[in-house]
Design an enzyme around this catalytic site. Sequence first.
Site, PDB file in Angstrom:
ATOM      1  N   ARG A  25      -8.647  14.243   2.952  1.00 34.08           N
ATOM      2  CA  ARG A  25      -8.438  14.752   4.355  1.00 34.08           C
ATOM      3  C   ARG A  25      -6.826  14.613   4.596  1.00 34.08           C
ATOM      4  O   ARG A  25      -6.120  14.067   3.962  1.00 34.08           O
ATOM      5  CB  ARG A  25      -9.118  13.968   5.265  1.00 34.08           C
ATOM      6  CG  ARG A  25      -8.834  12.257   5.287  1.00 34.08           C
ATOM      7  CD  ARG A  25      -9.252  11.705   6.411  1.00 34.08           C
ATOM      8  NE  ARG A  25      -8.459  10.043   6.303  1.00 34.08           N
ATOM      9  CZ  ARG A  25      -8.759   8.970   5.715  1.00 34.08           C
ATOM     10  NH1 ARG A  25      -9.876   9.155   4.757  1.00 34.08           N
ATOM     11  NH2 ARG A  25      -8.168   7.917   5.544  1.00 34.08           N
ATOM     12  N   HIS A  32       0.860  -1.080  -0.048  1.00 36.80           N
ATOM     13  CA  HIS A  32       0.086   0.028  -0.141  1.00 36.80           C
ATOM     14  C   HIS A  32       0.836   1.273  -0.064  1.00 36.80           C
ATOM     15  O   HIS A  32       1.475   1.473   0.956  1.00 36.80           O
ATOM     16  CB  HIS A  32      -0.880   0.063   1.114  1.00 36.80           C
ATOM     17  CG  HIS A  32      -1.846   1.280   1.505  1.00 36.80           C
ATOM     18  ND1 HIS A  32      -3.155   0.961   1.474  1.00 36.80           N
ATOM     19  CD2 HIS A  32      -1.414   2.554   1.604  1.00 36.80           C
ATOM     20  CE1 HIS A  32      -3.532   2.388   1.563  1.00 36.80           C
ATOM     21  NE2 HIS A  32      -2.663   3.106   1.640  1.00 36.80           N
ATOM     22  N   VAL A  60      -3.918  10.320   9.250  1.00 40.74           N
ATOM     23  CA  VAL A  60      -3.333  10.001  10.468  1.00 40.74           C
ATOM     24  C   VAL A  60      -1.857  10.111  10.386  1.00 40.74           C
ATOM     25  O   VAL A  60      -0.977  10.517  11.343  1.00 40.74           O
ATOM     26  CB  VAL A  60      -3.808   8.698  11.248  1.00 40.74           C
ATOM     27  CG1 VAL A  60      -3.082   8.119  12.257  1.00 40.74           C
ATOM     28  CG2 VAL A  60      -5.306   8.356  11.414  1.00 40.74           C
TER      29      VAL A  60
END
Lengths: 449, 449, 190, 190
Positions: B292, B208, B295
């Site tokens: 967005r 990923h 984290v």
Amino acid sequence: MFKKILIANRGEIALRVIRACKELGIRTVAIHSDVDTNAMHVRAADEHVCIGPAEDVLSYRNIPNVLSAAEVTGAEAIHPGYGFLAENAHFAEVCESIGIKFIGPTSENIAVVGDKAKAREILGGRGIPVLPGSPGELRSESEALEAARKIGFPVIIKASAGGGGRGMRVVNKEEELVRAFQAAQAEAKTTFGNEGVYLERYFLEPRHIEVQVLADERGRVVSLGERDCSIQRRYQKLVEETPSPAVDDRLRREIGRVATEVVKAVHYRNAGTVEFLLDKDQNFYFMEVNARIQVEHPVTEMVTGIDLIKEQIRIAAGFPLAFRQQDVRLTGHSFECRINAECPEKFTPCPGLVTRFRPPGGFGVRVDSAMESQSTVVPYYDSLIAKLITHGQTREEAMARMRRALDEFVIDGIKTTIPLHVRIFNDAEFQKGRISTGFLDRLLAHDSV
Amino acid sequence: MFKKILIANRGEIALRVIRACKELGIRTVAIHSDVDTNAMHVRAADEHVCIGPAEDVLSYRNIPNVLSAAEVTGAEAIHPGYGFLAENAHFAEVCESIGIKFIGPTSENIAVVGDKAKAREILGGRGIPVLPGSPGELRSESEALEAARKIGFPVIIKASAGGGGRGMRVVNKEEELVRAFQAAQAEAKTTFGNEGVYLERYFLEPRHIEVQVLADERGRVVSLGERDCSIQRRYQKLVEETPSPAVDDRLRREIGRVATEVVKAVHYRNAGTVEFLLDKDQNFYFMEVNARIQVEHPVTEMVTGIDLIKEQIRIAAGFPLAFRQQDVRLTGHSFECRINAECPEKFTPCPGLVTRFRPPGGFGVRVDSAMESQSTVVPYYDSLIAKLITHGQTREEAMARMRRALDEFVIDGIKTTIPLHVRIFNDAEFQKGRISTGFLDRLLAHDSV
Amino acid sequence: MSKARVPPRPRKDPGQLAAVPNPFPDLSSSSQELTGMSVDQHREIQELIELLKRNNLAELEFERDGFRIYLKREAGPGQAAAARESVPAGLERPAERLADSGPGETIGKVTITSPIVGTFYRSPSPDADPYVEEGDIVKKGQVLCVVEAMKLMNEIESEVDGRVVKILAESTKPVEFGQPLFLIDPAPTP
Amino acid sequence: MSKARVPPRPRKDPGQLAAVPNPFPDLSSSSQELTGMSVDQHREIQELIELLKRNNLAELEFERDGFRIYLKREAGPGQAAAARESVPAGLERPAERLADSGPGETIGKVTITSPIVGTFYRSPSPDADPYVEEGDIVKKGQVLCVVEAMKLMNEIESEVDGRVVKILAESTKPVEFGQPLFLIDPAPTP
């Protein structure tokens, strides 16, 4: 690489070295006095040895016990931190003689740079710009007078064996010289056991600029930029930053080159700092070499990314420097605030129980401290309990971050210098970078008005 | 620049935004539910407004109350953090309509990238490499079968409105497809209120990889390097790093260029992340855009020096990006560990009183957390209680630093994922950078043997 | 809260909004320390009480971190042991926090709190009379005030029959969720 | 400690040094957690209660870090002696920490501690008899052991006349500053 290192220190610098060792996979031995049995550096190390009672001459400065501790634990090297035995040539020599590696300069290096008048003499002879001053130690009043006339008033009398501002006297007029000279000699003898003094031109409000250097055992030297340590109170640094707002790229290259020359001239090894005085006209003068890692080393780490303690250890283990001068990149700006357990007005030490210790966090904030909630600040050692370091892309960002971090920092139970740092970082002159060694005294003088 | 910002979030990200605002000189308004009255983000803000009871739909996701809080406090802008209202196109739209600046992408951006099948369709048409998959939502079983045959098995069925791993089904054989398709549709309808599903090629153990981008209001876009987020458990990231051990300079430039194209294609604004899947042959495929701040944004901050939250605020305030693509320098390596209040074996949440919270410190260590000693982890929200971030000159140094910092981190009173992170960082394959999205499941499977 | 309706006229123009400074008092500073009594602490206190009884002690003091202890033996026969128990401060609720009234005043009374965040108005318009005054008798369902949020006027009704003892919020000022607005004495007044 | 002298022969070659693993027990781990009443604290409270009863005390106060103690005797007729001792600062002494023996065993006894860091030897050479054994009667000034430090043998002498109750360190093992080596009962044995 070493398998086990003994750290001959306490507090934040002992923890700093232990952290570096852990990251290098090296086992650590902490030493401690009996009042430091539960100190964080003791708990953080793999092994620990109590080496004496509270008084540092009987424990942290107790050479036989420190060496015995290294011997019984099988430590191959000793990191002295700063203070205590860090600049003790005798200690370094004994380490060398019994086959324990002293992580620092050679005993000879320490001896040479420790005699400041002599160091100045050697370096002046090699074309290094030294402070206009007496050629060496002054043997008589007439020598002192002659030297002072040649340099021009005001002058400052310093003890050859001195340091940290002790044994210094500013003389503004010829009439005051003889008495000051006698008093300085007497004080030097009492304080340092050596009455040798020398004279230097005295500059009003200069900047204290120092250059971090690393020299490997093959004599390869790199300089890692300067630090501006002009925020001082009685020669005790309180805030340090890098780069200096007064140093541009051209001057940085020039000072760096001179610092490298100084280090090469005395065949210096390991980490060291070359101190300069910078006057208002951008002239810089060599003052001295600090033969140790310094309290303020983190600001250099923040802008270079280089872990100076690890480099010290690697160099001591015989590894050549893994980078060259042209590989060193300085990125952004960094400040350090020394948080001392002191009353912020009168600077009297304030030991005691820290009921709550909550360090600040987030981006660009680093805290080096061996304190936590319920730690005790013992009254026997220096009052530095935490170093708060910030990094930012610009001086402005690093300052804003420091203000924010100071605001977040909670240390309850004792008084600290945090309120003073808040004042400094809110001062308009400081914010503009207009600082000198006289800055803090002027700021504090406002209180008495 | 804004004078006052309301932070529509809680926990570490709320504190993160408040810190950035403080450094920018912007006043802050915290909102909170009634169980968060004494939370650190509330205490850190200049003002605070209780906006509802514990349940997030009645407080942190309660749009009328959040907007009323902005209105009564006179906040000019709202930072949504991540989660809660961060990717709610309706909320962003209402903000726009009443003249409160939403610090993030436009409501249209959120809507476009939120419909993943559609986003893939748009971008595939522009030559962006997308995962081989159905051209859009599948309307029937026969469409699904046809698409799967074209793509080749195994395939994965995903919900158009899904995310975070929910509503996904892997299908290995043609015979299994119809039943899986029906079940996925039903689940999508129940979970997301939208039965739309689509198909993609399924890769075994891919990486990923995601690219951080910033786009200002004038449409200028820069990419800030990739993050490797392959350490996941059930699609929940646990460890992130940058740079990826699998990405070399050539691939970095290429992925960065594609990410920039994606962002430009959808006229994206503010900070965003373009997610890719990287297979073993270095082929990468666009997956989705996260509209967005994420984290894991700190690892990018550590290697670029750029404060992403400040950039978000500056962009929202209308400032153009102050740097260009060629000004972006990636220095060193950074890891983030997500410390969750969870049992490290079963991952069940573990709320409760944190009796002692002692974050690690020193060089290259950053902690983003809204916890302190005596904080309470309430059971109503996500279990992330701290992010531990390290930086080093090399991957090895950043890893060694993480091991050291994990060792120093004390969180008493509740269980956390720290022991799992210790295992990950001690794993030989992880240390070699041989990771994929299957890594963690394999590591955990060792337990059951 | 009852049905929301469109406000009769704008109460304030948007330009005013930015000028409202710090609308809520800083409520948290006093309660920064969250040392709640845990289950373990309860158990410990029980154990210490047992210790006290079993050993015929008059006083026993115990501290935690620097480990402090204080013991005092029974002074004489027949005297009861005195145990001092200190319950650490718990998590104050916003409602408790905000109420100015002393604890005695609220006993048996009903507090009407704001169900939303907004601006509190005691009257339907600036020149109209307030919905209620202190001392008024109100019926369950009677409108006590409006809270304006997002240009909508939300009427707040009384939950009980009773008498308005105290009005706890100031008209035209912002109120947060759970903030006490009225104290109602539900005792039927003759 | 008495005069140091050059060792008769090297006890160990330097090569051995690196192989000595973790010579000191980890004393801190048990006290790292300061929260909660530990098993030790429970035991200590019990011991203190016993002390109170045994010595007929009325009050007893005790603190740990900063070591504070407060004693008050039974307020019987005519008796009202109060002793208050406050030793400033000072964490635990290693001597106290290291002693394995219970508090009862050390009362009235003299602990001989190591004044230096080094290696503890009970005999002058490997094949010689130990200087002393448990139970031996010793004179003040009598050599009890040697501690080797930096290749120097440091003879440790008894500070009192008495009987060796316990030998607290193991021969050939490292000792740190303040570590208890011998427990001597100074009571004159008939």
